[in-house]
Design an enzyme around this catalytic site. Structure first.
Site, mmCIF file in Angstrom:
data_model
loop_
_atom_site.group_PDB
_atom_site.id
_atom_site.type_symbol
_atom_site.label_atom_id
_atom_site.label_comp_id
_atom_site.label_asym_id
_atom_site.label_seq_id
_atom_site.Cartn_x
_atom_site.Cartn_y
_atom_site.Cartn_z
ATOM 1 N N GLY A 286 -16.317 31.588 -48.383
ATOM 2 C CA GLY A 286 -16.932 30.843 -49.482
ATOM 3 C C GLY A 286 -16.580 31.311 -50.883
ATOM 4 O O GLY A 286 -17.305 30.997 -51.831
ATOM 5 N N MET B 120 -12.716 24.454 -42.217
ATOM 6 C CA MET B 120 -11.671 24.539 -41.209
ATOM 7 C C MET B 120 -11.892 23.561 -40.049
ATOM 8 O O MET B 120 -11.820 23.947 -38.879
ATOM 9 C CB MET B 120 -11.542 25.981 -40.698
ATOM 10 C CG MET B 120 -11.121 26.945 -41.799
ATOM 11 S SD MET B 120 -9.762 26.310 -42.797
ATOM 12 C CE MET B 120 -8.899 27.786 -43.234
ATOM 13 N N ARG B 121 -12.164 22.310 -40.388
ATOM 14 C CA ARG B 121 -12.295 21.269 -39.374
ATOM 15 C C ARG B 121 -11.468 20.087 -39.836
ATOM 16 O O ARG B 121 -11.500 19.751 -41.026
ATOM 17 C CB ARG B 121 -13.747 20.776 -39.316
ATOM 18 C CG ARG B 121 -14.559 21.215 -38.167
ATOM 19 C CD ARG B 121 -15.908 20.530 -38.230
ATOM 20 N NE ARG B 121 -15.891 19.229 -37.572
ATOM 21 C CZ ARG B 121 -16.058 19.053 -36.276
ATOM 22 N NH1 ARG B 121 -16.279 20.081 -35.495
ATOM 23 N NH2 ARG B 121 -16.018 17.844 -35.733
ATOM 24 N N ILE B 122 -10.775 19.499 -38.909
ATOM 25 C CA ILE B 122 -9.999 18.316 -39.286
ATOM 26 C C ILE B 122 -10.913 17.109 -39.193
ATOM 27 O O ILE B 122 -11.580 16.893 -38.168
ATOM 28 C CB ILE B 122 -8.744 18.197 -38.390
ATOM 29 C CG1 ILE B 122 -7.833 19.388 -38.707
ATOM 30 C CG2 ILE B 122 -8.017 16.872 -38.647
ATOM 31 C CD1 ILE B 122 -6.615 19.494 -37.846
ATOM 32 N N LEU B 123 -10.991 16.363 -40.273
ATOM 33 C CA LEU B 123 -11.890 15.203 -40.308
ATOM 34 C C LEU B 123 -11.201 14.014 -39.645
ATOM 35 O O LEU B 123 -9.981 13.858 -39.731
ATOM 36 C CB LEU B 123 -12.247 14.879 -41.758
ATOM 37 C CG LEU B 123 -13.057 15.981 -42.471
ATOM 38 C CD1 LEU B 123 -13.001 15.806 -43.982
ATOM 39 C CD2 LEU B 123 -14.497 15.990 -41.970
ATOM 40 N N ASN C 197 -9.130 18.789 -51.224
ATOM 41 C CA ASN C 197 -8.981 20.000 -50.413
ATOM 42 C C ASN C 197 -8.172 21.031 -51.195
ATOM 43 O O ASN C 197 -7.312 20.669 -51.991
ATOM 44 C CB ASN C 197 -8.225 19.641 -49.119
ATOM 45 C CG ASN C 197 -7.987 20.818 -48.215
ATOM 46 O OD1 ASN C 197 -8.886 21.638 -47.974
ATOM 47 N ND2 ASN C 197 -6.766 20.942 -47.696
ATOM 48 N N HIS D 234 -5.574 24.244 -50.641
ATOM 49 C CA HIS D 234 -4.726 24.815 -49.590
ATOM 50 C C HIS D 234 -3.889 25.950 -50.185
ATOM 51 O O HIS D 234 -3.349 25.821 -51.288
ATOM 52 C CB HIS D 234 -3.818 23.723 -49.013
ATOM 53 C CG HIS D 234 -2.984 24.213 -47.878
ATOM 54 N ND1 HIS D 234 -3.487 24.417 -46.608
ATOM 55 C CD2 HIS D 234 -1.674 24.584 -47.826
ATOM 56 C CE1 HIS D 234 -2.523 24.890 -45.828
ATOM 57 N NE2 HIS D 234 -1.426 24.991 -46.541
ATOM 58 N N ASP E 59 -3.246 18.271 -44.576
ATOM 59 C CA ASP E 59 -2.643 18.899 -45.751
ATOM 60 C C ASP E 59 -1.606 18.006 -46.438
ATOM 61 O O ASP E 59 -0.546 18.469 -46.885
ATOM 62 C CB ASP E 59 -2.045 20.281 -45.396
ATOM 63 C CG ASP E 59 -3.139 21.244 -44.950
ATOM 64 O OD1 ASP E 59 -4.263 21.156 -45.465
ATOM 65 O OD2 ASP E 59 -2.869 22.079 -44.059
HETATM 66 C C1 GAR Z 1 -8.731 29.533 -48.886
HETATM 67 O O1 GAR Z 1 -7.608 30.334 -49.049
HETATM 68 C C2 GAR Z 1 -8.323 28.080 -48.692
HETATM 69 O O2 GAR Z 1 -7.201 27.714 -49.427
HETATM 70 C C3 GAR Z 1 -8.024 28.050 -47.220
HETATM 71 O O3 GAR Z 1 -9.045 28.826 -46.641
HETATM 72 C C4 GAR Z 1 -9.453 29.831 -47.565
HETATM 73 C C5 GAR Z 1 -10.949 29.763 -47.722
HETATM 74 O O4 GAR Z 1 -11.410 30.837 -48.498
HETATM 75 N N1 GAR Z 1 -7.992 26.722 -46.708
HETATM 76 C C6 GAR Z 1 -7.070 26.268 -45.862
HETATM 77 O O5 GAR Z 1 -6.206 26.965 -45.395
HETATM 78 C C7 GAR Z 1 -7.200 24.800 -45.520
HETATM 79 N N2 GAR Z 1 -5.987 24.306 -44.938
HETATM 80 P P1 GAR Z 1 -12.886 30.871 -49.056
HETATM 81 O O6 GAR Z 1 -13.812 30.568 -47.870
HETATM 82 O O7 GAR Z 1 -13.064 32.254 -49.572
HETATM 83 O O8 GAR Z 1 -13.001 29.813 -50.122
#
Ligand code: GAR
Length: 209
Positions: free
Chosen positions: A20, A99-102, A116, A118, A154
Site C-alpha cells: 500500500g 494483484m487481481r485481473i479484472l 493502474n 505498473h 497492462d
Molecule cells: C507497485 O510497484 C506497483 O507498480 C505494482 O505493485 C507494487 C505495489 O506496491 N503493480 C503491478 O505490478 C501491477 N501490474 P504498493 O502496494 O506498495 O503500492
C-alpha cells in the site's frame, strides 16, 4: 473524449492487495491539498491482511475487504465489486498494487474510469516481476507507467511515465525502490490531472491539457 465527472469533486476508490505504499502517496497528496478536486472515498482490498490497510485506517478512510475465496467465480466477485463501487458513486477506480485481473465485463462497465500503476515503461515488461524482467533484459533505463485499463493486461492509453536509470549494481530490491519513488509521484499526479478534466483520450492515446 473529456472525462466525465458526476460532480465538482471526483470520487475515487483505491484498490490494493498488499503493502500500500502507493495508497499512502495518494492519501498524503490528498491531505496536502495536492489533488483538491478529488476525494478518496473508499479503499478496497482483496486481502483483509494487506499491510497497506493501515494507511487507510490512519487517514480514517472507509475500508471494504472483498476476499475472493468467499465467491464462487471471478464473475461473481467482479459483480459484487462493481455494486460496491456504484453504491459509493465512484468516478475513478485506481489500481494501486491490486494483484487481481479484472474481468472484461467489469472493465467495459467502467470504461476509461480505471487507472493502474505498473513498475516498467509499458509496453515493455508487462505482467509480474517487471523489475526482474528489466534486469534480466539488461535495459539501461526503465521506470513506471500510469495508464487507463483496457481488457488486456497492462495495456491501455498511457497517461504518465517516469524513467529510472538501471545501474550495473542494481538488484531487484534497489531497482524496485527507485521505481517506487517515481510511482509515488506519477500516480497522485495522474489523479490530479483527471480530476481537473485535463486528460483526453483520442484514438487510444492520452492528451493532457
Ligand atoms: C507497485 O510497484 C506497483 O507498480 C505494482 O505493485 C507494487 C505495489 O506496491 N503493480 C503491478 O505490478 C501491477 N501490474 P504498493 O502496494 O506498495 O503500492
Amino acid at each position: 473524449m473529456m472525462y466525465f465527472l458526476q460532480g465538482d469533486i471526483m470520487n475515487v476508490a483505491v484498490l490494493i492487495s498488499g503493502r500500500g505504499s502507493n495508497l499512502n502517496a495518494i492519501l498524503e497528496a490528498e491531505r496536502n491539498n495536492k489533488i483538491s478536486k478529488a476525494q478518496i472515498k473508499l479503499v478496497i482490498s482483496n486481502n483483509s491482511k494487506a499491510e497497506g490497510l493501515k494507511f487507510a485506517k490512519e487517514y480514517d478512510k472507509k475500508i471494504i475487504c472483498l476476499e475472493s475465496n468467499n465467491f464462487k467465480s471471478k464473475e461473481a466477485y467482479d459483480k459484487e465489486l462493481a455494486q460496491i463501487i456504484k453504491s459509493f458513486n465512484i468516478d475513478l477506480i485506481v489500481l494501486a498494487g491490486f494483484m487481481r485481473i479484472l474481468s472484461p465485463s467489469f472493465i467495459k462497465h467502467f470504461e476509461n474510469k480505471i487507472i493502474n500503476v505498473h513498475p516498467s515503461l509499458l509496453p515493455a515488461f508487462p505482467g509480474l516481476n517487471a523489475q526482474k524482467q528489466a534486469l534480466e533484459c539488461g535495459v539501461k533505463i526503465t521506470g513506471c507507467t500510469v495508464h487507463f485499463v483496457n481488457e488486456k493486461v497492462d495495456e491501455g492509453p498511457i497517461i504518465l511515465q517516469k524513467t529510472v536509470d538501471v545501474k550495473e549494481d542494481d538488484t531487484e530490491f534497489s531497482l524496485s525502490n527507485k521505481i517506487l519513488e517515481k510511482e509515488h509521484e506519477i500516480l497522485p499526479l495522474a489523479i490530479k490531472l483527471i480530476s481537473e478534466n485535463r486528460v483526453n483520450i483520442h484514438k487510444n492515446k492520452v492528451r493532457t491539457v
